[in-house]
Each structure stands twice: as C-alpha cells, then as structure tokens.
Design a protein around this motif. Sequence first.
Motif, PDB file in Angstrom:
ATOM      1  N   THR A  17      17.535  51.497  39.127  1.00 54.98           N
ATOM      2  CA  THR A  17      16.403  50.659  38.682  1.00 54.98           C
ATOM      3  C   THR A  17      16.058  49.697  39.694  1.00 54.98           C
ATOM      4  N   MET A  18      17.111  48.868  40.017  1.00 54.65           N
ATOM      5  CA  MET A  18      16.984  47.432  40.921  1.00 54.65           C
ATOM      6  C   MET A  18      16.552  47.705  42.315  1.00 54.65           C
ATOM      7  N   GLY A  19      17.035  49.052  42.797  1.00 57.02           N
ATOM      8  CA  GLY A  19      16.537  49.196  44.241  1.00 57.02           C
ATOM      9  C   GLY A  19      17.856  48.725  44.873  1.00 57.02           C
ATOM     10  N   SER A  20      17.990  49.495  45.943  1.00 51.01           N
ATOM     11  CA  SER A  20      19.223  49.643  46.772  1.00 51.01           C
ATOM     12  C   SER A  20      19.551  48.039  47.389  1.00 51.01           C
ATOM     13  N   ALA A  21      18.403  47.515  48.008  1.00 46.18           N
ATOM     14  CA  ALA A  21      18.567  46.196  48.753  1.00 46.18           C
ATOM     15  C   ALA A  21      19.203  45.125  47.583  1.00 46.18           C
ATOM     16  N   PHE A  22      18.315  45.079  46.464  1.00 42.12           N
ATOM     17  CA  PHE A  22      18.816  44.070  45.624  1.00 42.12           C
ATOM     18  C   PHE A  22      20.192  44.432  45.174  1.00 42.12           C
ATOM     19  N   TYR A  23      20.599  45.523  44.896  1.00 43.66           N
ATOM     20  CA  TYR A  23      21.793  45.975  44.391  1.00 43.66           C
ATOM     21  C   TYR A  23      22.782  45.506  45.491  1.00 43.66           C
ATOM     22  N   SER A  24      22.840  45.780  46.698  1.00 45.74           N
ATOM     23  CA  SER A  24      23.872  45.303  47.754  1.00 45.74           C
ATOM     24  C   SER A  24      23.952  44.060  47.954  1.00 45.74           C
ATOM     25  N   GLN A  25      22.680  43.259  47.688  1.00 49.26           N
ATOM     26  CA  GLN A  25      22.902  41.981  47.927  1.00 49.26           C
ATOM     27  C   GLN A  25      23.859  41.299  46.727  1.00 49.26           C
ATOM     28  N   TYR A  26      23.739  41.842  45.614  1.00 47.21           N
ATOM     29  CA  TYR A  26      24.581  41.202  44.338  1.00 47.21           C
ATOM     30  C   TYR A  26      25.679  42.225  43.964  1.00 47.21           C
ATOM     31  N   ALA A  27      26.314  42.958  45.178  1.00 41.99           N
ATOM     32  CA  ALA A  27      27.035  44.259  45.055  1.00 41.99           C
ATOM     33  C   ALA A  27      28.703  43.642  44.192  1.00 41.99           C
ATOM     34  N   VAL A  28      29.036  42.394  44.429  1.00 40.57           N
ATOM     35  CA  VAL A  28      30.273  42.001  43.844  1.00 40.57           C
ATOM     36  C   VAL A  28      30.003  41.796  42.496  1.00 40.57           C
ATOM     37  N   MET A  29      29.132  40.830  42.260  1.00 40.19           N
ATOM     38  CA  MET A  29      28.702  40.681  40.634  1.00 40.19           C
ATOM     39  C   MET A  29      28.703  41.814  39.897  1.00 40.19           C
ATOM     40  N   MET A  30      27.769  42.804  40.523  1.00 38.93           N
ATOM     41  CA  MET A  30      27.325  44.215  39.788  1.00 38.93           C
ATOM     42  C   MET A  30      28.690  44.898  39.359  1.00 38.93           C
ATOM     43  N   LEU A  31      29.589  44.819  40.512  1.00 39.08           N
ATOM     44  CA  LEU A  31      30.797  45.788  40.237  1.00 39.08           C
ATOM     45  C   LEU A  31      31.531  45.025  39.270  1.00 39.08           C
ATOM     46  N   ILE A  32      31.837  43.858  39.148  1.00 37.38           N
ATOM     47  CA  ILE A  32      32.404  43.308  38.150  1.00 37.38           C
ATOM     48  C   ILE A  32      31.907  43.445  36.757  1.00 37.38           C
ATOM     49  N   LEU A  33      30.621  43.423  36.717  1.00 35.73           N
ATOM     50  CA  LEU A  33      30.021  43.626  35.470  1.00 35.73           C
ATOM     51  C   LEU A  33      30.197  44.905  34.963  1.00 35.73           C
ATOM     52  N   ILE A  34      29.853  45.980  36.008  1.00 32.33           N
ATOM     53  CA  ILE A  34      30.004  47.421  35.729  1.00 32.33           C
ATOM     54  C   ILE A  34      31.358  47.551  35.195  1.00 32.33           C
ATOM     55  N   ILE A  35      32.320  47.462  35.942  1.00 33.19           N
ATOM     56  CA  ILE A  35      33.639  47.959  35.688  1.00 33.19           C
ATOM     57  C   ILE A  35      34.299  47.131  34.512  1.00 33.19           C
ATOM     58  N   GLY A  36      33.848  45.675  34.279  1.00 33.26           N
ATOM     59  CA  GLY A  36      34.266  45.058  33.218  1.00 33.26           C
ATOM     60  C   GLY A  36      33.663  45.484  31.851  1.00 33.26           C
ATOM     61  N   LEU A  37      32.388  46.064  32.003  1.00 33.18           N
ATOM     62  CA  LEU A  37      31.666  46.496  30.674  1.00 33.18           C
ATOM     63  C   LEU A  37      32.428  47.985  30.282  1.00 33.18           C
ATOM     64  N   ALA A  38      32.790  48.859  31.553  1.00 36.94           N
ATOM     65  CA  ALA A  38      33.278  50.276  31.333  1.00 36.94           C
ATOM     66  C   ALA A  38      34.665  50.190  30.601  1.00 36.94           C
ATOM     67  N   GLU A  39      35.537  49.103  30.693  1.00 36.10           N
ATOM     68  CA  GLU A  39      36.790  49.411  30.707  1.00 36.10           C
ATOM     69  C   GLU A  39      37.189  48.280  29.314  1.00 36.10           C
ATOM     70  N   TRP A  40      36.379  47.640  28.792  1.00 37.44           N
ATOM     71  CA  TRP A  40      36.993  46.562  27.683  1.00 37.44           C
ATOM     72  C   TRP A  40      37.381  47.475  26.446  1.00 37.44           C
ATOM     73  N   PRO A  41      37.303  48.645  26.214  1.00 39.11           N
ATOM     74  CA  PRO A  41      37.639  49.275  25.191  1.00 39.11           C
ATOM     75  C   PRO A  41      39.325  49.471  24.968  1.00 39.11           C
ATOM     76  N   GLN A  42      39.726  49.451  26.374  1.00 45.70           N
ATOM     77  CA  GLN A  42      41.304  49.644  26.422  1.00 45.70           C
ATOM     78  C   GLN A  42      41.871  48.426  25.796  1.00 45.70           C
ATOM     79  N   TYR A  43      41.408  47.235  26.215  1.00 46.75           N
ATOM     80  CA  TYR A  43      41.834  45.716  25.720  1.00 46.75           C
ATOM     81  C   TYR A  43      41.651  45.913  24.177  1.00 46.75           C
ATOM     82  N   ALA A  44      40.344  45.965  23.646  1.00 45.07           N
ATOM     83  CA  ALA A  44      39.882  45.961  22.155  1.00 45.07           C
ATOM     84  C   ALA A  44      40.792  46.728  21.341  1.00 45.07           C
ATOM     85  N   ARG A  45      41.352  47.911  21.935  1.00 47.15           N
ATOM     86  CA  ARG A  45      42.326  48.668  21.258  1.00 47.15           C
ATOM     87  C   ARG A  45      43.573  48.347  21.029  1.00 47.15           C
ATOM     88  N   THR A  46      44.256  47.824  22.246  1.00 47.26           N
ATOM     89  CA  THR A  46      45.625  47.347  22.172  1.00 47.26           C
ATOM     90  C   THR A  46      45.531  46.002  21.013  1.00 47.26           C
TER      91      THR A  46
END
Lengths: 349, 318
Positions: B166-195
């Motif tokens: 959606t955002m295009g490669s150039a934009f994505y790689s510019q904010y890659a650190v933030m994006m990855l934190i966001l993506i992995i954070g959003l993908a794995e919250w259920p583990q904490y929620a369940r525990t």
Amino acid sequence: MIAFLIKRLMHAILVMFVISVLAFAIQDNLGDPVQQMVGQSVPESEREEIRERLGLNDPFLVQYARFAKNAVQGDFGYSYFYREPALEVIARHLPATLELVFAATLIIVLFSVPIGVYSAIKPRSPISRLFMGVSIIGISIPVFLTAIVLIQIFAIGVTVTLFPESTGWGAWLNDFFSTEGNMPSFGRGYDLVNVVGNWDTNLATWNGLQHLVLPAVSLASIMLPLFIRLIRAEMMEVLQSEYVKYARAKGISMRRVYFVHALKNTMLPVITVGGVQIGTMVAYTILTETVFQWPGMGLMFLDAINRADIPLIVSYLMIVGVIFVVTNTIVDLIYGMVNPTVKLTGKPA
Amino acid sequence: MSTSTNSPSASATPSRWERLRDSYMWYSFKRDYTAQLCLAVFICMVIAAFASPLLAPTDPYDLAQIDIMSSELPPFWIEGADERYSLGTDAQGRDLWSIVLYGTRVSLLIGFGAVILQALLGVTFGLMAGYLGGRVDTILMRLADIQLSFSTLMVAIVVGALVKATMGSAFYSQYAVMMLILIIGLAEWPQYARTVRASVLAEKNKEYVDAARVMGLRSKRIMFRHVLPNTMSPIFVISTVQIANAIISEAALSFLGLGMPETHPSLGSLIKSGFDYIQSGSWWITLIPGAVLVVLVLSINLLGDWLRDVMNPRLYKG
C-alpha cells in the motif's frame, strides 16, 4: 455435532468476511488500474468512460458487493502477471506446497514420538539430555537459516582443512567432516509424475524425492523440537498419574504401560497443538519455498507481493484462510472423537 | 521502603539487594551455570550492539567508507583475507564485523520495541477481558483466538506485505524500524492477553480485590494497581520467549524482503543479502550473521527456560 459444525461455519464466514474486506480495501490504494490498462495518449474523457464502465466510480460498498458476489462464485478476478484466473494459478501451485507440508509432517511424526517418549521415560539419561539440548538449539534457529546451512552442507559442500594433512588421522578427519554437496537444492526437479489434473508429484521418482528432502527437512526442523518437548512434557505428567501406577502394580509389562496406557493420553494435547501447528506450517512454507525456490503457493505469494498482483494476493489470503479454518475444525473433530469427555457444542475451549 | 543499603543484618526492613540475595531466584541463579553463561553472553551482546559506533572500525552507514573493490573478502582464518577486515567483507565491500554489530543493534531494538508494544496491548486487553468479563471478554478473546489460529508469523508476513504494497517500498524502508515494531507488536499481543487473562481470573476472586472494591476504588485502579502486580511472574516468563520470537520474526520478515532495507540491515537482511552469494562460495556473508542471530536467540531462550523453572507459573500451553 451438527450444531458445532454450523457454529464453525459461522466462524469461518466471519473470518473470510474480515479478510475479504481488508484485502479489498487495500486494492484502492494501489494505484489506478486504468492507467495500467491504457496508453499515455488516451484522453481523460475516455479514461473516465472506462472507469465508469468498469464500475470504479461506484461507492466502496457497491464495489465490494460486486467483488463478494463474484468471489462466492469462485471468481477472484484475473492475475495481472499470469493473465489467467487467480484461482487457477493457485490451484497449479497448491500441490507443490501440500506435498512439502506432507513430507515435513511425516518427518515430524516419525521422529518426535519415539524421541519424546524415550526422553520422558529416561529423563536423566545422557541421550535424553542430548535430545533436549539439541531441541532448544533447534527452536532458536530460524527456519530459513536451517535451510541455508543445509544447502551449504549438502548442496554446495564443505571442505575441511582444519587438521594437518601429513598424518593419516588428519587426512581422515578432514575427509570425515567434509561433505560432497551433490543434493539438489533448487526447484522440484525434472522428473515429476503427473497424478491427476494439475497435480504433479515429487513422491514417485528418485529425482523428485531427492529434490524434496532438503526443503522438507528444513520445514520439519522448526516444528520437530516443539513436538519433542511437548510429547516429553505430557508423557512425564501422564507417567505420574494414578492409572499408570496401577497398571504398573498389576504387573503389566513396562513396554505395554508406556506405549498402550500412557501414550494414548499423551497424544490428546499433542493432537490439539499439532493440528494448529500444521496450519502454522503454511506460514513457514513461505520461508522454505523462498530459500529453495520451490514453486509452491508461498513463493507465488511473495512474487505476487513484489509484483503488486492484487487479485492473486487476495485469493491467496482467502485460500489460506480456508485452510486454517478447515484444519482447526478437523482438529476439534478428531479431538472430540479421541476424547469423548469433550463436548463440542458446549463452551469452546 | 527505605533505601539504606548498609544495614548489617536482616533485622530491620531488608533492602532491595538483601531481598534479592536471600531470594530463591538468586540461589537458583548461583547454582545454574547455564543461566549464568547465557546472561553473560546476552549482556555482552547487548552492550556490544549498543556500543557499536565505538567498537566498529568502520561506519557501515557511511557510503564514503565503503570500497566495492574489497568486496567478498573472507574472514581472517581463510587464505586471501585482508587484515583490515577481521571477519571479511560482504558483497558491497562493507566490513562484516562492523555491519554485524550495527545489525545486532537493529535486531535488538526491533525485538525489544515489539515486545514492549505487545506487552502494553496484551496486558491492557488481558486485564480488561479478565477483570471486566462479559461481552468485553468474549469479543477480545474471540479476536485473540482468530489471530492465534492464523499463527503470528503468518499475520506478520501478511500485514507486512499489505503495508508495503500500500505504502510503496521507498516509504516502507524509510520507516522500516517503526513498521516492524508495529507489525510484530500487533501480531503477537494475543500471547500476552491470554496469559494475563488466565492469571487475572485466578486473582480476581481473592479477598484483597474484594477489599479494594469495598473501599470504593475505581476498577481501573484496582486492575492496574492491585491485580496487575500479582500477575507479573507469568508476564516476565513469557517476555523472554517473546523477545526471542520477535527477533526471529523480524529476521524472517527481513529475509523475505519485508523488513529492514540493505542500507540499514538487521541480522535478517544481512542473512538475506548473503544468501545470494552462497553459491559462489562466500558463505561467511550469510553464516556469520546467522551464527550471531542463533547465539542471541539461544541465550534468551535458555534464560527463559531457567526463569520458567524458577517462577513456575502455570503457563498457557501452546
């Protein structure tokens, strides 16, 4: 039973609905399809006409309704790259992925059960400790790295010159640790046997099997340690239970106690976790297939992303959604069958 | 709690250090050499990674210091090595030792960031689901179920792919650190929620919660100040495993080209860029970052194993 299936069906429809809305919503943000269809000299008025004819000016909900109507009938649109129906492209790539998952599952079942049971029966033996140590290292190695190491060792080959060549022992040790590296590590090979329709199998010929070995082993490597540890933990818990002690006290042979009485109850939680993990393997196939250029769904999906091939991305997501829902349902059904105390229609676990 | 560190014995209120020294955790840590070794390795790697600008002989982000003529040089123990580059160079001629240091820093940053985000989301949702119950519980846990049934890696890959498309490669790689934190954070919250939910359910009917409620405290305060501190030990235990998982997820995403760009590589993108050259015999470009990744994840996993044995909470299985 019927009530459970209906409930699951509702669940599945909800999931598919969410996926389809998400997938459809991104379509709008990926540039103007008309621009990709016509040349630069086409005037704006004609572009507007094409847009109108394709229904691109309709409100989002109308467009979505049209998309959903086609999708329900199995029409996910045409792949931009392959220029054929997206579903057909997926159908062509599906067998390769399924065979890979099947082979990996076979490896996992064949190795995890004996190793898990052994290390539960003899938790203090050095062999069990070795297995446990290797398994935690296995968990810590990402699947693509396992694949790369396997390629280096078995496909490229390693030449060790660590020991002095002059002595006989040194030469022998060098040879011992060196590998020739003649395993294939790229694609499915040339010797595929067509089974039915577009399903070509790797399992029928020697060349096909050779190509399957490295991808399957690396795909299995991520799950195998998990299963060994799970089976071991469950088995150790079961071995503490009263009925095992009773069976032992009755004088039943240890082998029968372990493999008939204890193992049965060990497998219950293993089936639930296992079923879910087989679904998870679909995710790992993306990584494995990328490393080995295995022409399955995962590699196709990644290519589709790089080519912004939206219809293909959308249909892949939908198909994977179906696969996950179906495996989860089957797992719950099997669980209900082997453990009659579980009521499927009651509160879901 | 006073901070008097010099009280000679435990007769008065014990200081923090004394409480730690007398705890079972310290006792078990003293006897467990694996845990000590892992902690040492982990701390060394964290320090080395965050001190990388001081330790690294070259700055891999500085294009002026890169010489394409010295690309694909082997590490020092192989013939043909250049003494300037102790671990050899990658395909662009960057010093592998420097780039691995910087890459470890990126990987750790994303791993920790993602776990903090997961924990914030998961703990909040888990507390709400467990404490408030009813419809909130049903909706949140159904959401967690669906997300977990898709496997977190799958969710991360798909979300990453969609965001990048959606955002295009150039934009994505510019904010890659933030994006990855966001993506992995959003993908794995259920583990904490369940525990968290499981332990909140166990805590919620205890008398101290009733007492707090009778005192007229608001539920937000009871949740965060009274219940949450009593659910900390399972949170600690899964946090170690989650950090390891987040680092692996990041590496996987980068390996697929959905993560850090090659100009600011993490360990995963280093492995990816090296993989293209493995057939030509330059195995070190991919296997040295790979080994660093494995050692890092392994030491975190072994620490997590030890922590689970010590704290021994009834963890949610699977």
